[in-house]
Design a protein around this motif. Structure first.
Motif, PDB file in Angstrom:
ATOM      1  N   ILE A 160      42.595  48.634  24.727  1.00  0.00           N
ATOM      2  CA  ILE A 160      42.081  49.735  23.920  1.00  0.00           C
ATOM      3  C   ILE A 160      42.851  49.949  22.628  1.00  0.00           C
ATOM      4  O   ILE A 160      42.272  50.366  21.626  1.00  0.00           O
ATOM      5  N   LEU A 161      44.163  49.689  22.632  1.00  0.00           N
ATOM      6  CA  LEU A 161      44.988  49.975  21.462  1.00  0.00           C
ATOM      7  C   LEU A 161      46.028  48.885  21.266  1.00  0.00           C
ATOM      8  O   LEU A 161      46.432  48.216  22.217  1.00  0.00           O
ATOM      9  N   ALA A 181      48.626  49.442  31.393  1.00  0.00           N
ATOM     10  CA  ALA A 181      49.705  48.506  31.108  1.00  0.00           C
ATOM     11  C   ALA A 181      49.939  48.423  29.616  1.00  0.00           C
ATOM     12  O   ALA A 181      49.051  48.710  28.806  1.00  0.00           O
ATOM     13  N   VAL A 182      51.166  48.043  29.250  1.00  0.00           N
ATOM     14  CA  VAL A 182      51.497  47.707  27.876  1.00  0.00           C
ATOM     15  C   VAL A 182      52.024  46.275  27.873  1.00  0.00           C
ATOM     16  O   VAL A 182      52.847  45.902  28.708  1.00  0.00           O
ATOM     17  N   GLU A 183      51.516  45.480  26.947  1.00  0.00           N
ATOM     18  CA  GLU A 183      51.887  44.071  26.868  1.00  0.00           C
ATOM     19  C   GLU A 183      52.522  43.783  25.523  1.00  0.00           C
ATOM     20  O   GLU A 183      52.058  44.264  24.487  1.00  0.00           O
ATOM     21  N   VAL A 184      53.607  43.025  25.565  1.00  0.00           N
ATOM     22  CA  VAL A 184      54.244  42.570  24.334  1.00  0.00           C
ATOM     23  C   VAL A 184      53.653  41.217  23.993  1.00  0.00           C
ATOM     24  O   VAL A 184      53.788  40.266  24.762  1.00  0.00           O
ATOM     25  N   ASN A 185      52.987  41.148  22.847  1.00  0.00           N
ATOM     26  CA  ASN A 185      52.279  39.930  22.485  1.00  0.00           C
ATOM     27  C   ASN A 185      52.747  39.468  21.111  1.00  0.00           C
ATOM     28  O   ASN A 185      52.795  40.268  20.171  1.00  0.00           O
ATOM     29  N   ASP A 186      53.119  38.207  21.041  1.00  0.00           N
ATOM     30  CA  ASP A 186      53.595  37.646  19.777  1.00  0.00           C
ATOM     31  C   ASP A 186      53.048  36.236  19.635  1.00  0.00           C
ATOM     32  O   ASP A 186      53.489  35.320  20.330  1.00  0.00           O
ATOM     33  N   PRO A 187      52.067  36.017  18.766  1.00  0.00           N
ATOM     34  CA  PRO A 187      51.514  34.661  18.607  1.00  0.00           C
ATOM     35  C   PRO A 187      52.561  33.632  18.222  1.00  0.00           C
ATOM     36  O   PRO A 187      52.461  32.472  18.598  1.00  0.00           O
ATOM     37  N   SER A 210      53.999  45.022  31.164  1.00  0.00           N
ATOM     38  CA  SER A 210      54.742  46.051  31.876  1.00  0.00           C
ATOM     39  C   SER A 210      53.756  47.137  32.276  1.00  0.00           C
ATOM     40  O   SER A 210      53.095  47.743  31.429  1.00  0.00           O
ATOM     41  N   ARG A 211      53.616  47.353  33.585  1.00  0.00           N
ATOM     42  CA  ARG A 211      52.703  48.374  34.069  1.00  0.00           C
ATOM     43  C   ARG A 211      53.254  49.753  33.736  1.00  0.00           C
ATOM     44  O   ARG A 211      54.455  50.007  33.850  1.00  0.00           O
ATOM     45  N   LEU A 212      52.373  50.633  33.324  1.00  0.00           N
ATOM     46  CA  LEU A 212      52.781  51.996  33.003  1.00  0.00           C
ATOM     47  C   LEU A 212      53.021  52.748  34.301  1.00  0.00           C
ATOM     48  O   LEU A 212      52.093  53.119  35.007  1.00  0.00           O
ATOM     49  N   ASP A 227      57.737  38.658  12.754  1.00  0.00           N
ATOM     50  CA  ASP A 227      57.004  39.744  12.104  1.00  0.00           C
ATOM     51  C   ASP A 227      55.563  39.780  12.585  1.00  0.00           C
ATOM     52  O   ASP A 227      54.676  40.298  11.915  1.00  0.00           O
ATOM     53  N   THR A 228      55.330  39.206  13.777  1.00  0.00           N
ATOM     54  CA  THR A 228      53.973  39.156  14.325  1.00  0.00           C
ATOM     55  C   THR A 228      53.873  39.787  15.714  1.00  0.00           C
ATOM     56  O   THR A 228      52.819  39.701  16.342  1.00  0.00           O
ATOM     57  N   ALA A 229      54.933  40.396  16.200  1.00  0.00           N
ATOM     58  CA  ALA A 229      54.900  40.972  17.543  1.00  0.00           C
ATOM     59  C   ALA A 229      54.116  42.278  17.542  1.00  0.00           C
ATOM     60  O   ALA A 229      54.199  43.084  16.599  1.00  0.00           O
ATOM     61  N   ARG A 230      53.382  42.505  18.619  1.00  0.00           N
ATOM     62  CA  ARG A 230      52.609  43.734  18.776  1.00  0.00           C
ATOM     63  C   ARG A 230      52.753  44.244  20.201  1.00  0.00           C
ATOM     64  O   ARG A 230      52.994  43.465  21.131  1.00  0.00           O
ATOM     65  N   LEU A 231      52.564  45.551  20.368  1.00  0.00           N
ATOM     66  CA  LEU A 231      52.400  46.152  21.683  1.00  0.00           C
ATOM     67  C   LEU A 231      50.921  46.370  21.907  1.00  0.00           C
ATOM     68  O   LEU A 231      50.251  47.023  21.092  1.00  0.00           O
ATOM     69  N   LEU A 232      50.408  45.835  23.016  1.00  0.00           N
ATOM     70  CA  LEU A 232      48.979  45.923  23.333  1.00  0.00           C
ATOM     71  C   LEU A 232      48.813  46.767  24.591  1.00  0.00           C
ATOM     72  O   LEU A 232      49.430  46.488  25.623  1.00  0.00           O
ATOM     73  N   PHE A 233      47.955  47.793  24.525  1.00  0.00           N
ATOM     74  CA  PHE A 233      47.745  48.712  25.644  1.00  0.00           C
ATOM     75  C   PHE A 233      46.413  48.414  26.322  1.00  0.00           C
ATOM     76  O   PHE A 233      45.385  48.281  25.654  1.00  0.00           O
TER      77      PHE A 233
END
Length: 820
Positions: free
Chosen positions: A80-81, A115-121, A130-132, A151-157
């Motif tokens: 979602i985010l 969950a929140v996921e750390v994603n970096d292409p 990581s489960r909330l 400079d491409t890492a994101r947190l994905l919810f």
């Protein structure tokens, strides 16, 4: 012209250079430490307004007043985010996420997990989930580790169903983690310096060089060689084999992902549970109070885990779960290389052959399966101590052993079995059974030298018993209660390997995942062939070398016997009918566990044969060299085949980092956290979606003749209760705690017993009224056992110091000769 100083007393020039390099390294570490202390921490603060809609789900709910944004009433999982791309430099970041969650529950009572996921292409920050976790303060905390600047890492919810709203997010770099990395760099440089010191010639004290010079003189070497006993090309060759073996056995450690096998989750959660228990002040760790969603789990009472305290301490100083485990695996491999090398040097008297043997032991196929395909942490840790058991038996029985070896044998034997007990009980049982059989088969020899052999074995047993009382007393208490370990099957006949599989060259990673029987590998079988061939060649040449022949013959005989015990041809079902003895022998679960003994014993037999060839002349040394090269080549090929299975498999690799992720890694079919396994549950305990079923009401205490007005969990494992008992007799209150004999009530008038559901049940006197706490407090007998083990260790240290410290630094082996 002045007379030059003897070479033996003159420091070698290369060592003066090494001292300069070491000083430069210390200066570098000091400068890096100063920079780490002065450099400000990188901090990012993200408001919910900067979060981006992924487009996978419409943001149907937004609360600008309270500062949260999210999606409402999602029927299926959706991303979602996500945050904007983050610029992060290498290091550890503490992340705090404010969130609100109202998950849906399916018909089976399983709650959807956000969950929140750390994603970096680019791969700098890895990719992991990581489960909330539910939190009273509405904050989720996790750690992320950045390996390279990104400079491409994101947190994905992700919302798996229901409502999820995200508020402010902060990322703060951990300054303390910089010093953890700095300490690791210092240790790496120290190891490199030690390796260089070992390999460079000269530079040792005159006393050491003179002592070694006597040995070299017996070999007829020149005076110059007397100063090169540590250095020279042979030292580099030995070090190359040892380091090469460690690297080959640890290749997956250097990948960013974690190679996962059967039991990886169980053991990594154990490490995190130990870390949290130590942080809570529990030592030694007996109970994982956070496991099973607060019901507590006590696998520590049944499974030795002292060595897992090392990665647990790394977790406490900020190392990731993945990093701590990888460092542990690397440390075990390095320690195994050193132990195997030292054992083979003493037994064979040849350093290069010993280094080759250590390489082959490290890269044994079954050992690699334990490292990666099975993730059998206890079993591959126990493999570190098996060579020491062999050495102790050799020192007590062999005519080649010196008096100094025989004096040390009981100590080594006791410490070796301590290591086995504290790492893997089943391997300790297998080693004890083989040692008992060996003793009975050589009873006449033992009776001829009772003081040396019987006394040595008894001394080792007493030492191991004394050092492990703190672990054995609780273990026997639990096993004697009959409440635990009910599910172990004794019908293990069909779980053995087929006899033909003993000759199978490899059993790849893919086939292992779909078929339990594993392979012994080709090297032990070839080593057995080498031993037989060497004995034939030596007999024809008239150089039989009977001591090596006897040692190799015993190792070959026991190795073949252990290999046969691992097959379906052995009547394991009949053994199970032998009563208590049969039940004990069948606790190994899988007959192929005997591979852990068969492989090393067959390898030792082959090494004895090669040592005999080396002592038979130049031609024998050439033949032995070719055989060693062939065995090393086969071992490398088999390791490559196994690693190829890892790399081509779609499963078996994962990126894993923080504590919260370990607790909530899988959505699964349960709401429990830190599930671990169910092997050590109390009798009657029935897992449910949310916890454990009580006799009358799931997850709520079963109360008889009493009224509970308040019940709450307390930190460190336990509950606080306020209740009123009736006057018509005894009353009971069942608590949401699995029953283990580690709990006690704050009121001595109360009694704790196991309920029919395997939970802690409090027996209240008639008319009781008040509040009490049931918390972690082991029995006094266990504390006495801990004190006895501590005293044993102190006495052993004092006696060992008096016995060995006054001895000469070196003692003769095989007339004082240890060959390169």
């Amino acid at each position: 012209m002045p007379t030059p100083k003897p070479i033996a007393a003159m420091p070698h020039r290369s060592h003066r250079v090494l001292v300069g390099v070491a000083l430069a390294q210390l200066l570098l570490l000091a400068l890096l430490g100063l920079a780490a202390a002065l450099r400000p921490c990188h901090t990012l603060a993200l408001a919910p307004g900067v979060l981006e809609d992924t487009g996978a789900a419409t943001l149907t709910w937004q609360n600008g007043q309270s500062g949260f944004i999210g999606a409402e009433n999602l029927a299926e999982a959706a991303d979602i985010l996500r945050t904007p791309a983050l610029t992060l430099r290498p290091g550890r970041y503490l992340v705090t996420v404010a969130y609100r969650s109202s998950p849906t529950t399916n018909g089976d009572g399983v709650t959807a997990k956000a969950a929140v996921e750390v994603n970096d292409p680019a791969g700098g920050a890895g990719g992991y989930v990581s489960r909330l976790a539910p939190a009273a303060d509405g904050l989720h905390r996790l750690s992320i580790y950045v390996a390279v600047p990104t400079d491409t890492a994101r947190l994905l919810f992700t919302d798996y169903g229901g409502t999820l709203a995200v508020g402010s997010i902060t990322l703060t770099e951990s300054k303390s983690y910089r010093f953890v990395l700095l300490a690791g760099l210092g240790l790496l440089l120290a190891l490199a310096d030690g390796a260089a010191l070992y390999c460079l010639p000269g530079g040792h004290s005159a006393k050491r060089v003179a002592a070694q010079g006597k040995k070299n003189a017996a070999l007829g070497e020149s005076s110059a060689d007397k100063n090169r006993w540590y250095g020279g090309p042979q030292a580099w060759q030995r070090l190359g084999l040892l380091v090469g073996g460690v690297v080959l056995a640890s290749l997956s450690v250097f990948a960013r992902t974690l190679v996962t096998g059967d039991d990886w989750y169980f053991h990594l959660v154990r490490i995190d549970c130990i870390a949290q228990s130590l942080a809570a002040g529990q030592f030694p760790v007996r109970l994982y109070s956070m496991a099973k969603t607060g019901y507590g789990y006590a696998s520590s009472l049944f499974y030795g885990e002292v060595f897992l305290y090392l990665p647990a301490l790394l977790r406490l100083v900020g190392v990731s779960a993945q990093g701590a485990y990888k460092l542990y695996l690397l440390g075990v491999n390095a320690a195994t290389a050193v132990v195997a090398y030292r054992v083979f040097v003493s037994m064979l008297g040849r350093r290069r052959l010993a280094a080759a043997g250590a390489f082959l032991y490290l890269t044994g196929y079954y050992r690699l399966l334990n490292l990666y395909a099975r993730t059998a942490v206890g079993e591959y840790t126990a493999a570190l101590f098996l060579p020491l058991v062999c050495w102790a038996v050799w020192a007590l029985y062999s005519s080649d052993a010196t008096p100094r070896h025989r004096r040390r044998a009981p100590w080594v034997l006791g410490l070796a079995f301590t290591g086995l007990l504290q790492s893997h009980l089943i391997t300790a049982e297998l080693a004890a059974v083989c040692l008992l059989v060996f003793f009975l088969l050589h009873l006449r020899q033992a009776m001829a030298r009772p003081r040396r052999i019987v006394g040595g074995l008894a001394g080792g047993a007493v030492l191991a018993l004394g050092l492990n009382l703190w672990f054995l007393v609780p273990l026997l208490t639990c096993l004697g209660s009959g409440l635990y370990m009910k599910g172990t099957t004794l019908q293990i006949q069909t779980l053995g390997v087929l006899p033909a599989q003993l000759l199978a060259p490899v059993d790849g990673f893919r086939s292992y995942l779909h078929q339990l029987p594993v392979s012994l590998g080709s090297v032990p079988v070839l080593a057995l062939a080498v031993f037989v061939a060497s004995r034939v060649l030596l007999r024809r040449g008239g150089a039989t070398q009977p001591t090596l022949g006897r040692a190799g013959g015993v190792a070959a005989g026991f190795g073949v016997a252990c290999a046969l015990l691992s097959t379906r041809a052995f009547p394991w079902d009949a053994v199970a009918d032998w009563g208590a003895l049969g039940r004990l022998l069948c606790q190994i679960q899988f007959p192929w566990r005997y591979f852990s003994l068969a492989g090393p014993l067959l390898l030792l037999a082959g090494l004895c044969g090669l040592a005999g060839l080396c002592g038979s002349g130049a031609r024998g040394r050439r033949v032995a060299g070719l055989c060693v090269a062939a065995l090393v080549g086969v071992s490398v090929w088999q390791a490559g085949a196994l690693y190829a299975g890892f790399s081509t498999g779609s499963d078996g690799q994962i990126s894993l980092y923080d504590t919260t992720q370990l607790a909530y890694l899988f959505p699964g079919d349960t709401n429990q956290t830190y599930g671990l396994d169910d092997l050590y549950l109390p009798s009657g305990a029935t897992p449910t979606v949310d916890g454990f079923a009580s006799a009358t009401n799931q997850n709520i205490q079963n109360v008889q003749n009493a009224t509970v007005t308040a019940l709450a969990r307390v930190p460190g494992g336990g509950v606080a209760v306020t209740c009123q008992a009736g006057s018509g007799g005894a009353a009971t209150v069942e608590l949401p705690l699995l029953y283990y004999p580690v709990y006690a009530a704050s009121d001595p008038a109360l009694t704790l017993t196991p309920s029919a559901a395997g939970l802690v049940q409090v027996v209240l006197p008639a008319g009781y009224s008040g509040s009490f706490t049931v918390g972690y407090r082991p029995p006094s007998l266990w504390h006495l056992a801990e004190l006895a083990s501590l005293l044993t260790a102190l006495v052993a240290l004092v006696v060992a110091r008096r016995q060995f410290c006054a001895r000469p630094l070196y003692s003769a082996q095989k007339s004082g000769i240890v060959k390169g």
